[in-house]
Scaffold this motif. Structure first.
Motif, mmCIF file in Angstrom:
data_model
loop_
_atom_site.group_PDB
_atom_site.id
_atom_site.type_symbol
_atom_site.label_atom_id
_atom_site.label_comp_id
_atom_site.label_asym_id
_atom_site.label_seq_id
_atom_site.Cartn_x
_atom_site.Cartn_y
_atom_site.Cartn_z
ATOM 1 N N HIS A 65 6.461 14.112 0.591
ATOM 2 C CA HIS A 65 5.248 13.740 1.115
ATOM 3 C C HIS A 65 4.096 14.368 0.133
ATOM 4 O O HIS A 65 3.078 13.780 -0.060
ATOM 5 C CB HIS A 65 5.020 14.989 2.339
ATOM 6 N N SER A 66 4.454 15.163 -0.820
ATOM 7 C CA SER A 66 3.382 15.853 -1.751
ATOM 8 C C SER A 66 3.055 14.687 -2.502
ATOM 9 O O SER A 66 2.064 14.617 -3.143
ATOM 10 C CB SER A 66 3.861 16.947 -2.555
ATOM 11 N N THR A 85 2.435 3.163 -2.751
ATOM 12 C CA THR A 85 2.763 4.344 -2.033
ATOM 13 C C THR A 85 4.218 4.798 -1.786
ATOM 14 O O THR A 85 4.818 5.690 -1.849
ATOM 15 C CB THR A 85 2.203 4.440 -0.535
ATOM 16 N N ASN A 88 0.474 -0.423 0.077
ATOM 17 C CA ASN A 88 1.408 0.764 0.420
ATOM 18 C C ASN A 88 2.868 0.365 -0.016
ATOM 19 O O ASN A 88 3.558 1.226 -0.570
ATOM 20 C CB ASN A 88 1.452 1.053 1.976
ATOM 21 N N THR A 131 -3.136 9.171 10.249
ATOM 22 C CA THR A 131 -2.043 10.188 10.020
ATOM 23 C C THR A 131 -0.867 9.540 10.688
ATOM 24 O O THR A 131 0.269 9.618 10.130
ATOM 25 C CB THR A 131 -2.297 11.356 10.729
ATOM 26 N N ARG A 163 6.198 5.523 6.771
ATOM 27 C CA ARG A 163 6.984 6.384 5.789
ATOM 28 C C ARG A 163 8.396 5.940 6.499
ATOM 29 O O ARG A 163 9.200 5.860 5.574
ATOM 30 C CB ARG A 163 6.570 7.621 5.705
ATOM 31 N N PHE A 223 -1.034 7.317 -0.043
ATOM 32 C CA PHE A 223 -1.416 6.769 1.543
ATOM 33 C C PHE A 223 -2.793 6.778 1.628
ATOM 34 O O PHE A 223 -3.473 5.904 2.064
ATOM 35 C CB PHE A 223 -0.405 7.336 2.349
ATOM 36 N N PHE A 224 -3.209 7.979 1.358
ATOM 37 C CA PHE A 224 -4.697 8.004 1.860
ATOM 38 C C PHE A 224 -5.606 7.522 0.791
ATOM 39 O O PHE A 224 -6.988 7.209 1.295
ATOM 40 C CB PHE A 224 -4.968 9.709 2.343
ATOM 41 N N SER A 243 3.527 10.847 -1.734
ATOM 42 C CA SER A 243 3.209 9.759 -1.131
ATOM 43 C C SER A 243 2.092 10.014 -0.132
ATOM 44 O O SER A 243 1.251 8.978 0.121
ATOM 45 C CB SER A 243 4.386 9.253 -0.203
ATOM 46 N N VAL A 244 1.634 11.059 0.442
ATOM 47 C CA VAL A 244 0.562 11.600 1.288
ATOM 48 C C VAL A 244 -0.829 11.183 0.369
ATOM 49 O O VAL A 244 -1.615 10.529 0.984
ATOM 50 C CB VAL A 244 0.637 12.874 1.739
ATOM 51 N N TYR A 258 0.827 6.664 8.684
ATOM 52 C CA TYR A 258 1.612 7.129 7.499
ATOM 53 C C TYR A 258 2.962 7.801 7.994
ATOM 54 O O TYR A 258 3.971 7.128 7.424
ATOM 55 C CB TYR A 258 0.854 8.397 7.074
ATOM 56 N N LEU A 259 3.101 8.643 8.969
ATOM 57 C CA LEU A 259 4.483 9.070 9.383
ATOM 58 C C LEU A 259 5.320 8.027 9.889
ATOM 59 O O LEU A 259 6.623 8.120 9.428
ATOM 60 C CB LEU A 259 4.098 10.014 10.591
#
Length: 127
Positions: A65-66, A121, A117, A48, A55, A72-73, A68-69, A51-52
């Motif tokens: 975020h909707s 991503t 990524n 987590t 990004r 990413f996961f 890329s999240v 990611y933040l």
């Protein structure tokens, strides 16, 4: 490849990997949890933050975020599987100390995570 971008990814990833290693060591040494399980828990918790920071600082992404999240996961789950497999092979099958095996796994996953990524991503072409 932009070396500055890769360097940023390594610095951020290294900080997050430190969290993973602390969880790995603590759970394995103090609670007797399997290194593969301990490492996997640490990997997921540090993802987590990874990611933040990546990004914002590494990829300077404007993707929502909707969007890329989930990407990413998905990449992280593949990275988790690679990490667990490499750790398992070196530590349990090859009798390599779990911390050495983790360093090898981290190196392999580093390249997977960066290129995947970067390409999927946070790629600006897919926004």
């Amino acid at each position: 490849m932009r070396y500055q971008q890769f360097l940023s990814f390594v610095v951020i990833g290294g900080s997050c990997t430190l969290i993973q290693y602390l969880i790995l060591f603590g759970m394995t040494e103090f609670f007797g949890v399997s290194p593969v399980i301990s490492s996997s828990i640490g990997y997921l918790l540090s993802a987590t933050l990874n990611y933040l920071f990546n990004r914002r600082f590494t990829f300077d992404s404007e993707r929502k975020h909707s969007d890329s999240v989930p990407r990413f996961f998905v990449i992280s789950l593949f990275g988790l599987a690679i990490n667990a497999a490499v750790l398992y092979l070196f530590q349990l099958v090859g009798s390599v100390h779990y911390l050495i095996a983790q360093i090898i796994a981290t190196t392999v996953v580093l390249f997977w995570n960066f290129f995947a990524n970067r390409a999927w991503t946070f790629n600006k072409k897919f926004i």
